[in-house]
Design an enzyme around this catalytic site. Structure first.
Site, PDB file in Angstrom:
ATOM      1  N   LYS A 106      32.293  45.038  36.381  1.00 58.64           N
ATOM      2  CA  LYS A 106      32.552  44.134  37.245  1.00 58.64           C
ATOM      3  C   LYS A 106      34.075  43.659  37.353  1.00 58.64           C
ATOM      4  CE  LYS A 106      32.881  39.676  36.877  1.00 58.64           C
ATOM      5  NZ  LYS A 106      33.014  38.028  36.828  1.00 58.64           N
ATOM      6  N   ASN A 107      34.837  43.369  36.418  1.00 58.29           N
ATOM      7  CA  ASN A 107      36.062  43.198  36.472  1.00 58.29           C
ATOM      8  C   ASN A 107      37.175  44.256  36.767  1.00 58.29           C
ATOM      9  OD1 ASN A 107      35.365  40.436  35.725  1.00 58.29           O
ATOM     10  ND2 ASN A 107      35.874  40.705  33.315  1.00 58.29           N
ATOM     11  N   CYS A 121      38.313  26.284  37.629  1.00 60.79           N
ATOM     12  CA  CYS A 121      36.885  26.447  37.226  1.00 60.79           C
ATOM     13  C   CYS A 121      36.260  25.878  36.139  1.00 60.79           C
ATOM     14  CB  CYS A 121      36.968  28.064  37.179  1.00 60.79           C
ATOM     15  SG  CYS A 121      37.836  28.645  35.827  1.00 60.79           S
ATOM     16  N   ARG A 126      43.085  28.126  35.755  1.00 59.15           N
ATOM     17  CA  ARG A 126      43.716  29.529  35.644  1.00 59.15           C
ATOM     18  C   ARG A 126      44.643  29.662  37.196  1.00 59.15           C
ATOM     19  NH1 ARG A 126      38.696  33.754  34.829  1.00 59.15           N
ATOM     20  NH2 ARG A 126      37.853  32.127  35.921  1.00 59.15           N
ATOM     21  N   ASP A 173      35.610  36.781  26.547  1.00 61.58           N
ATOM     22  CA  ASP A 173      34.180  37.163  27.221  1.00 61.58           C
ATOM     23  C   ASP A 173      33.149  37.336  26.272  1.00 61.58           C
ATOM     24  OD1 ASP A 173      35.288  36.307  29.693  1.00 61.58           O
ATOM     25  OD2 ASP A 173      35.493  38.302  30.611  1.00 61.58           O
ATOM     26  N   ARG A 209      26.109  36.740  38.592  1.00 65.95           N
ATOM     27  CA  ARG A 209      27.540  37.064  38.985  1.00 65.95           C
ATOM     28  C   ARG A 209      27.985  38.164  38.023  1.00 65.95           C
ATOM     29  NH1 ARG A 209      31.273  33.126  37.480  1.00 65.95           N
ATOM     30  NH2 ARG A 209      32.643  34.450  38.560  1.00 65.95           N
TER      31      ARG A 209
END
Length: 422
Positions: free
Chosen positions: A22-23, A121, A126, A309, A401
């Site tokens: 995803k990233n 968030c 960030r 993560d 997500r």
């Protein structure tokens, strides 16, 4: 709103396939704004954040064609030939910070852009100041008006840019902007994540002149135009690490197809230190768990250090390990919210600022728990795989997500897990 129900006590065995990253996919899809030609992308994960990005790009005027891939994920054709809108609205940017990455490509190709600031968030602030400072050094005029960043430049100029922190987002934004700038851009203290390398590889296929992706210093020589290209997104190292923890946690034996050891060095070191048996093979990594993990201390750091993560997932493993471990979070200031939910399941975790003191217990117990962010949500799924009785996880839209059909993948290797409508 969906819930995930997990009944623990099942040993995981078999093979699980890692989806595209995803990233890596998010900035690569956004890089299609840099050319009017068709860009073709493969192994794109079918995730909520990806669909948000496609909606954002379509709103700017990008033609989006989706093709379901037989190998999983999606194949996509994107063409930004006719851009009708240079404004990224708050409603989309607020749901996904990566949306801010359209600023650099729009500014570089069209000379202007208006992008909502993403705000904070759940896991911590960030700020985007590094993005804006770098673009300003390249000659952009930057103004903040009513919650939007308004940027303009007749032509971006190459510059020497030093990032105060190795920000992934700032590195990506500035790399993309620099591909069409006039002259040479040098980004010092750049982020070194594999996702940065993958973006660089995609840009080079489009005709960009980039050296040093994955190193401290990235050099970009601007070109007049970029062209279309085909690119396969790399496997998701965080999803791979998550499945590896699941195998270790349940005393299982799982081959994680697509896991790349060169992207997970620090994580693999700690997983081995905790007692898991790892075999790096062609196409993936086999993980065998033991009866009980040993405690290890972990400190999250920018890549190639231990990834933030994967901190929540390792905390679950440490919560049932023999001994006491200390987990130190140095990347985000508010990334221990899952600890409180794990304690509701019987874990013994004490928070002291940016440190979590985890005293291993014999087992966890199922309980109703609530996800607070993406990685916290998957840590609760992992806890449920081990816990006695049933664990009910709510607010799993966070999970969607970043994890492609995780309940189906875990079911295939023996987990008792299902998704239900609330």
């Amino acid at each position: 709103m969906d819930k995930i129900l997990v009944r623990g006590g099942h040993r995981l065995e078999g093979e699980v396939v890692v989806s595209g990253s995803k990233n890596a996919a998010l900035p690569i899809l956004i890089s299609s704004l840099l050319t009017s030609d068709i860009c073709e992308y493969h192994h794109v994960p079918d995730l909520m954040d990806i669909h948000t990005t496609l909606k954002l790009l379509a709103g700017l005027g990008v033609r989006v064609e989706k093709v379901q891939s037989a190998a999983g994920g999606m194949d996509l054709l994107l063409q930004a030939e006719t851009i009708t809108n240079l404004r990224a609205v708050y409603d989309l940017v607020k749901t996904m910070r990566a949306s801010f990455l359209v600023l650099g490509p729009l500014l570089a190709r069209f000379g202007e852009a208006r992008v909502s600031t993403p705000g904070g968030c759940a896991i911590g602030a960030r700020p985007v100041n590094l993005h804006l400072k770098g673009l300003a050094q390249m000659g952009a005029k930057i103004e903040r008006v009513h919650g939007y960043v308004e940027a303009s430049a007749k032509k971006l100029k190459g510059a020497r840019i030093y990032l105060d922190l190795p920000s992934v987002g700032a590195t990506e934004n500035l790399m993309m902007a620099a591909t069409l700038a006039e002259g040479k851009t040098i980004i010092e203290n750049a982020a070194k994540e594999p996702e940065i390398e993958d973006l660089g590889a995609a840009l080079i296929k489009m005709g960009a002149k980039i050296n040093g992706c994955g190193a401290d210093i990235v050099t970009i020589d601007g070109v007049d135009r970029l062209h279309g290209a085909k690119h396969d997104v790399i496997p998701d190292r965080i999803e791979a690490g998550t499945f590896m923890v699941a195998a270790a946690l349940t005393g299982g034996d799982v081959f994680v197809q697509g896991a790349r050891a060169d992207h997970l060095d620090a994580f693999l070191f700690k997983l081995r230190e905790a007692g898991a048996e790892l075999s790096v093979r062609e196409g993936g990594i086999r993980v065998k768990g033991n009866d009980r993990a040993g405690s290890v201390d972990i400190t999250t750091l920018p890549y190639p250090g231990f990834p933030t993560d994967l901190q929540a997932q390792m905390m679950v493993l440490m919560s049932v390990a023999g001994g006491v471990s200390v987990i130190t979070e140095t990347i985000f200031e508010n990334r221990f919210m899952h600890a409180l939910e794990l304690n509701r399941m019987g874990a013994d975790i004490r928070l002291e600022g940016n440190r979590a003191i985890v005293r291993g217990v014999e087992n966890l117990s199922g309980a109703p728990v609530m996800a607070t962010d993406l990685r916290a949500s998957v840590s609760l799924v992992l806890a449920g795989l081990l816990a006695r009785s049933e664990t009910e996880i709510s607010r799993v839209y966070h999970l969607d997500r970043g994890y492609e059909h995780i309940e189906k993948k875990l079911s295939k290797v023996g987990a008792d897990i299902k998704r239900v409508k609330a």
